[in-house]
Motif scaffolding. Structure first.
Motif, mmCIF file in Angstrom:
data_model
loop_
_atom_site.group_PDB
_atom_site.id
_atom_site.type_symbol
_atom_site.label_atom_id
_atom_site.label_comp_id
_atom_site.label_asym_id
_atom_site.label_seq_id
_atom_site.Cartn_x
_atom_site.Cartn_y
_atom_site.Cartn_z
ATOM 1 N N LEU A 2 -16.284 -86.362 2.289
ATOM 2 C CA LEU A 2 -15.019 -86.828 2.857
ATOM 3 C C LEU A 2 -14.580 -88.173 2.272
ATOM 4 C CD1 LEU A 2 -15.101 -85.607 6.549
ATOM 5 C CD2 LEU A 2 -13.880 -84.685 4.610
ATOM 6 N N PRO A 3 -15.477 -89.149 2.035
ATOM 7 C CA PRO A 3 -15.054 -90.346 1.291
ATOM 8 C C PRO A 3 -14.538 -90.017 -0.110
ATOM 9 C CG PRO A 3 -17.100 -90.791 2.442
ATOM 10 C CD PRO A 3 -16.837 -89.317 2.595
ATOM 11 N N VAL A 4 -15.162 -89.054 -0.783
ATOM 12 C CA VAL A 4 -14.663 -88.637 -2.107
ATOM 13 C C VAL A 4 -13.246 -88.086 -1.993
ATOM 14 C CG1 VAL A 4 -14.962 -86.920 -3.939
ATOM 15 C CG2 VAL A 4 -16.938 -88.227 -3.111
ATOM 16 N N GLY A 43 -14.571 -81.949 15.407
ATOM 17 C CA GLY A 43 -13.212 -81.631 14.999
ATOM 18 C C GLY A 43 -12.205 -82.678 15.406
ATOM 19 N N GLY A 44 -12.443 -83.335 16.553
ATOM 20 C CA GLY A 44 -11.535 -84.395 16.976
ATOM 21 C C GLY A 44 -11.589 -85.588 16.060
ATOM 22 N N ALA A 45 -12.785 -85.943 15.583
ATOM 23 C CA ALA A 45 -12.956 -87.103 14.713
ATOM 24 C C ALA A 45 -12.463 -86.853 13.292
ATOM 25 C CB ALA A 45 -14.428 -87.507 14.669
ATOM 26 N N SER A 46 -12.362 -85.607 12.897
ATOM 27 C CA SER A 46 -11.944 -85.291 11.527
ATOM 28 C C SER A 46 -10.522 -84.731 11.507
ATOM 29 C CB SER A 46 -12.930 -84.301 10.898
ATOM 30 O OG SER A 46 -13.098 -83.149 11.720
ATOM 31 N N ILE A 47 -10.390 -83.453 11.824
ATOM 32 C CA ILE A 47 -9.081 -82.802 11.775
ATOM 33 C C ILE A 47 -8.131 -83.395 12.820
ATOM 34 C CG2 ILE A 47 -7.895 -80.599 12.051
ATOM 35 C CD1 ILE A 47 -10.502 -79.265 11.079
ATOM 36 N N GLY A 48 -8.628 -83.588 14.046
ATOM 37 C CA GLY A 48 -7.786 -84.124 15.110
ATOM 38 C C GLY A 48 -7.331 -85.541 14.826
ATOM 39 N N ASN A 49 -8.236 -86.403 14.368
ATOM 40 C CA ASN A 49 -7.900 -87.798 14.070
ATOM 41 C C ASN A 49 -6.921 -87.893 12.904
ATOM 42 O OD1 ASN A 49 -8.113 -90.666 14.263
ATOM 43 N ND2 ASN A 49 -9.631 -90.662 12.634
ATOM 44 N N ALA A 50 -7.166 -87.107 11.846
ATOM 45 C CA ALA A 50 -6.250 -87.111 10.703
ATOM 46 C C ALA A 50 -4.862 -86.622 11.114
ATOM 47 C CB ALA A 50 -6.810 -86.230 9.582
ATOM 48 N N PHE A 80 -13.922 -92.759 11.217
ATOM 49 C CA PHE A 80 -12.581 -92.656 11.797
ATOM 50 C C PHE A 80 -11.534 -93.222 10.840
ATOM 51 C CE2 PHE A 80 -14.545 -93.150 16.305
ATOM 52 C CZ PHE A 80 -15.013 -91.855 16.243
ATOM 53 N N PHE A 81 -11.863 -94.350 10.202
ATOM 54 C CA PHE A 81 -10.916 -94.955 9.257
ATOM 55 C C PHE A 81 -10.669 -94.028 8.070
ATOM 56 C CE2 PHE A 81 -10.158 -97.468 5.397
ATOM 57 C CZ PHE A 81 -8.963 -98.085 5.744
ATOM 58 N N ILE A 82 -11.721 -93.386 7.593
ATOM 59 C CA ILE A 82 -11.580 -92.497 6.437
ATOM 60 C C ILE A 82 -10.686 -91.307 6.767
ATOM 61 C CG2 ILE A 82 -12.853 -90.838 4.995
ATOM 62 C CD1 ILE A 82 -15.203 -92.852 5.054
ATOM 63 N N THR A 83 -10.959 -90.622 7.870
ATOM 64 C CA THR A 83 -10.161 -89.437 8.191
ATOM 65 C C THR A 83 -8.728 -89.809 8.585
ATOM 66 O OG1 THR A 83 -11.036 -89.454 10.464
ATOM 67 C CG2 THR A 83 -12.155 -88.053 8.857
ATOM 68 N N ALA A 84 -8.552 -90.959 9.247
ATOM 69 C CA ALA A 84 -7.196 -91.407 9.590
ATOM 70 C C ALA A 84 -6.391 -91.699 8.345
ATOM 71 C CB ALA A 84 -7.262 -92.642 10.486
ATOM 72 N N THR A 85 -7.017 -92.347 7.368
ATOM 73 C CA THR A 85 -6.304 -92.698 6.134
ATOM 74 C C THR A 85 -5.986 -91.448 5.318
ATOM 75 O OG1 THR A 85 -7.448 -94.832 6.141
ATOM 76 C CG2 THR A 85 -6.344 -94.186 4.099
ATOM 77 N N ASP A 144 1.300 -90.264 14.441
ATOM 78 C CA ASP A 144 1.566 -91.508 15.170
ATOM 79 C C ASP A 144 1.186 -92.777 14.429
ATOM 80 O OD1 ASP A 144 2.470 -90.053 17.400
ATOM 81 O OD2 ASP A 144 0.423 -89.819 18.147
ATOM 82 N N GLY A 145 0.388 -92.671 13.387
ATOM 83 C CA GLY A 145 -0.046 -93.862 12.672
ATOM 84 C C GLY A 145 -1.414 -94.349 13.106
ATOM 85 N N TYR A 146 -1.793 -95.530 12.587
ATOM 86 C CA TYR A 146 -3.121 -96.076 12.866
ATOM 87 C C TYR A 146 -3.346 -96.386 14.345
ATOM 88 C CZ TYR A 146 -4.918 -96.734 8.089
ATOM 89 O OH TYR A 146 -5.424 -96.531 6.824
ATOM 90 N N VAL A 147 -2.274 -96.466 15.133
ATOM 91 C CA VAL A 147 -2.449 -96.746 16.551
ATOM 92 C C VAL A 147 -3.366 -95.708 17.201
ATOM 93 C CG1 VAL A 147 -0.338 -95.479 17.196
ATOM 94 C CG2 VAL A 147 -1.263 -97.200 18.739
ATOM 95 N N TYR A 148 -3.250 -94.462 16.749
ATOM 96 C CA TYR A 148 -4.126 -93.435 17.311
ATOM 97 C C TYR A 148 -5.578 -93.706 16.930
ATOM 98 C CZ TYR A 148 -6.233 -89.028 18.591
ATOM 99 O OH TYR A 148 -7.061 -88.087 19.161
ATOM 100 N N MET A 149 -5.827 -94.109 15.679
ATOM 101 C CA MET A 149 -7.197 -94.412 15.258
ATOM 102 C C MET A 149 -7.772 -95.565 16.077
ATOM 103 S SD MET A 149 -8.595 -95.976 11.674
ATOM 104 C CE MET A 149 -8.022 -97.595 12.210
ATOM 105 N N PHE A 150 -6.940 -96.586 16.364
ATOM 106 C CA PHE A 150 -7.423 -97.710 17.163
ATOM 107 C C PHE A 150 -7.835 -97.240 18.563
ATOM 108 C CE2 PHE A 150 -4.382 -100.287 14.397
ATOM 109 C CZ PHE A 150 -5.378 -100.618 13.498
ATOM 110 N N ALA A 151 -7.045 -96.348 19.149
ATOM 111 C CA ALA A 151 -7.412 -95.805 20.462
ATOM 112 C C ALA A 151 -8.665 -94.941 20.360
ATOM 113 C CB ALA A 151 -6.253 -94.996 21.039
ATOM 114 N N PHE A 152 -8.725 -94.142 19.306
ATOM 115 C CA PHE A 152 -9.848 -93.231 19.113
ATOM 116 C C PHE A 152 -11.150 -93.990 18.874
ATOM 117 C CE2 PHE A 152 -12.099 -89.633 17.048
ATOM 118 C CZ PHE A 152 -11.749 -88.624 17.930
ATOM 119 N N SER A 153 -11.056 -95.223 18.349
ATOM 120 C CA SER A 153 -12.247 -96.022 18.070
ATOM 121 C C SER A 153 -12.995 -96.412 19.331
ATOM 122 C CB SER A 153 -11.857 -97.281 17.283
ATOM 123 O OG SER A 153 -11.367 -96.933 16.005
#
Length: 469
Positions: free
Chosen positions: A189-191, A56-63, A271-276, A69-78
Motif C-alpha cells: 500500500l505505501p508503494v 476495510g474501514g481503515a483502507s477502503i472506507g478511510n480512502a 490511516f495517512f497512507i490510505t487517506a492520501t 470529505d477530505g483529511y477531516v475524516y482521517m483526523f476523526a478516524f485517527s
C-alpha cells in the motif's frame, strides 16, 4: 489484470487455505482454537494485531470518506490509533491477570455475575456480526473492482476463503495468516501511494489540485459533527472481543502492552497512507464512487505484474479483520452462551466441534448482512452502537478499578441501549450527533450513580468465572 497478476493472486489465496489446513493439526483443544494456547510473543502479537485492527474501514472506507470529505475524516478516524495506544498502556496488561479467560464475558462474569456474561455475550455477537459484515462488504468491493465480478458473487467468493481457513485452523490460523497479510499491507500500500503521487505530479501538485477544505483540520464539518464521529471511533472498538481475545493469547502483560502501543502508531501512519491515496483518486478520477477510490487507483496506476500483489494486499487488509471477528463469534457463542446456559457439561471435543461449525454458519450470515449494508462505514457505525454505549464503561471500571457492582453494570447497559435507540430514532438526523455518543454518556452517568448508591452491596452474589492472578 494480466496472467502473472492472476497467478500471484491465486497463489495468495492458496497460501491462506494451506495455512488453515496445516494449522488444523495444531488444534488439540478449545484453548488452541480460541487463544492460540496463550503462546503469542510480542512481535507476532504486533504484526497479527495490526493486520486484524486495520480492516476495510481503515483502507477502503478511510480512502473513500477522505475522497468525499477530505483529511477531516482521517483526523476523526485517527481516534482509533489514540484509543489503541491508551488501551495498550493502561488496560491490556491488566487483562493478563485473568487466568484462563478467553472472552470479555469471562471478565464481566468475574466482576458482575452470570447475567452480565449472558448480556455481554449477546451484545458481543451483535457487534462482531456487524463488523464482520462490514469486512465482507469490503472484500466484495475489492473483488468486484479488481476481478470484475458483480458485488454479490464477489462477497461470496472472498468470504468463502476466510471461512475456510478460520474454520480449519481457529486462532492459530488467524494469527499466522495475519502475519502474512501484515507483510503485504505494510509493503504494497505505501508503494501504491508513491505510484499515485508520481502520476499526480508529486505532493505539491496534489495540494494545489485539491479543494482547500479537503486539506483543512475541520473541512466543511461542524465542530459537533467532528467531535461526535471522533468519540464514536474512540469508543467503538475499545476491547472488542477479537482484541481482548488477542490479548489473552499473548505470553504476558509486556507482550500485550507492546503489541497494542506499536499497533496504535502503525495505524496512524496507515490511516495517512490510505487517506492520501483517496485524495489522489479525487484528483485523477473525480467521477468515481467514493468507496471505489482505493481500488480504482490500484487498477489504473499500478503496473502489470505488481497489480496481483497489491490486490492481495487490499484483500489481506480486509480478510485479516474478517477472520478475527469470525473466530471470535464462534468462541463467544460457545463460551458465553451455549456452555454456561444451555449445556454446562459440554465436553472439550464437542466444544471444539461447535466452534468450528459456528464459524461456517456465521460466515454465511455475515455475507447476507454485507449484501444489505449501504456502505462499509455505515455498517461499522451500526455495529459500534451495540458496544460503546453498553459494555465499554462497565468493562473499564472492572479492569481498571476492580468494580463489582452488578446493579451498576446491568442498569447502565440497559440505559445505554434505550438512550442510543431513542436518540438514533428521534434526534440523530436533526442534531448530527451520533446516538452512540449520547448512549455512552447515559451509560457512564447511570453506572456512576448506581455504583455510588449500591457501594455497600458491591460484589454480593458474584462468583468469579476465572482466576485473577
Amino acid at each position: 489484470m494480466g496472467g502473472l497478476d492472476w497467478a500471484l493472486l491465486g497463489c495468495y489465496f492458496a497460501l491462506l487455505v494451506v495455512i488453515g489446513v496445516q494449522t488444523s493439526r495444531k488444534i488439540k483443544s478449545s484453548d488452541d482454537f480460541a487463544v492460540a494456547g496463550n503462546r503469542i510473543i510480542w512481535p507476532v502479537f504486533f504484526g497479527s494485531f495490526a493486520a486484524a485492527f486495520l480492516g476495510g474501514g481503515a483502507s477502503i472506507g478511510n480512502a473513500g470518506a477522505t475522497f468525499r470529505d477530505g483529511y477531516v475524516y482521517m483526523f476523526a478516524f485517527s481516534a482509533f490509533a489514540v484509543q489503541t495506544v491508551l488501551i495498550g498502556i493502561f488496560v491490556a496488561p491488566r487483562l493478563k491477570r485473568y487466568l484462563g479467560a478467553h472472552t470479555v464475558g469471562d471478565v464481566m462474569e468475574h466482576h458482575y455475575g452470570r447475567a452480565s456474561r449472558l448480556v455481554t455475550g449477546l451484545l458481543s455477537l451483535g457487534l462482531c456480526a456487524g463488523i464482520l459484515g462490514a469486512q465482507a462488504l469490503a472484500v466484495g468491493t475489492v473483488v468486484n473492482a479488481t476481478v470484475g465480478l458483480p458485488i454479490v458473487p464477489s462477497i461470496v467468493v472472498g468470504m468463502a476463503v476466510v471461512v475456510a481457513y478460520s474454520t480449519f485452523g481457529g486462532a492459530w490460523a488467524v494469527i499466522q495468516t495475519d502475519m502474512v497479510q501484515f507483510v503485504f499491507l505494510g509493503v504494497f500500500l505505501p508503494v501504491t501511494l508513491l505510484l499515485a503521487l508520481g502520476d499526480v505530479g508529486g505532493p505539491t501538485r496534489l495540494v494545489e489540485a485539491l479543494p482547500e477544505a479537503h486539506l483543512s483540520l475541520g473541512g466543511t464539518w461542524s465542530l459537533a459533527a467532528f467531535a461526535s464521529l471522533f468519540v464514536a471511533f474512540l469508543l467503538g472498538e475499545v476491547l472488542v472481543p477479537p482484541y481482548a481475545q488477542r490479548t489473552f493469547s499473548a505470553t504476558d502483560a509486556r507482550a500485550a502492552r507492546k503489541g497494542f502501543v506499536l499497533t496504535g502508531f502503525f495505524a496512524a501512519a496507515f490511516f495517512f497512507i490510505t487517506a492520501t491515496i483517496g485524495l489522489t483518486a479525487l484528483v485523477l478520477f473525480p467521477g468515481i464512487e467514493p468507496d471505489q477510490a482505493l481500488t480504482t487507483v490500484v487498477m489504473k496506476l499500478v503496473p502489470a505484474g505488481i497489480v496481483g500483489l497489491v490486490v492481495a494486499a487490499l484483500l489481506s487488509v480486509v480478510m485479516s479483520t474478517a477472520s478475527s471477528y469470525l473466530n471470535s463469534i464462534a468462541v463467544i457463542f460457545v463460551k458465553d452462551i451455549y456452555q454456561p446456559f444451555v449445556k454446562p457439561d459440554l465436553g472439550a471435543r464437542e466444544r471444539l466441534w461447535w466452534e468450528r461449525a459456528l464459524s461456517l454458519v456465521v460466515g454465511v450470515a455475515a455475507t447476507l448482512f454485507a449484501i444489505s449494508a449501504p456502505s462499509i462505514v455505515d455498517a461499522l457505525l451500526y455495529a459500534y452502537a451495540m458496544w460503546a454505549p453498553t459494555i465499554v464503561i462497565p468493562l473499564l471500571a472492572a479492569v481498571l478499578f476492580g468494580s463489582r457492582s452488578r446493579a451498576a453494570a446491568l442498569s447502565s447497559i440497559g440505559a445505554g441501549v434505550v438512550v442510543t435507540v431513542l436518540w438514533i430514532w428521534l434526534y440523530q438526523e436533526q442534531t448530527g450527533v451520533d446516538g452512540l455518543v449520547v448512549g455512552a454518556g447515559a451509560n457512564l452517568v447511570v453506572f456512576a450513580l448506581v455504583a455510588l448508591f449500591t457501594r455497600n452491596r458491591i460484589g454480593a452474589g458474584v462468583r468469579p468465572a476465572v482466576e485473577e492472578a
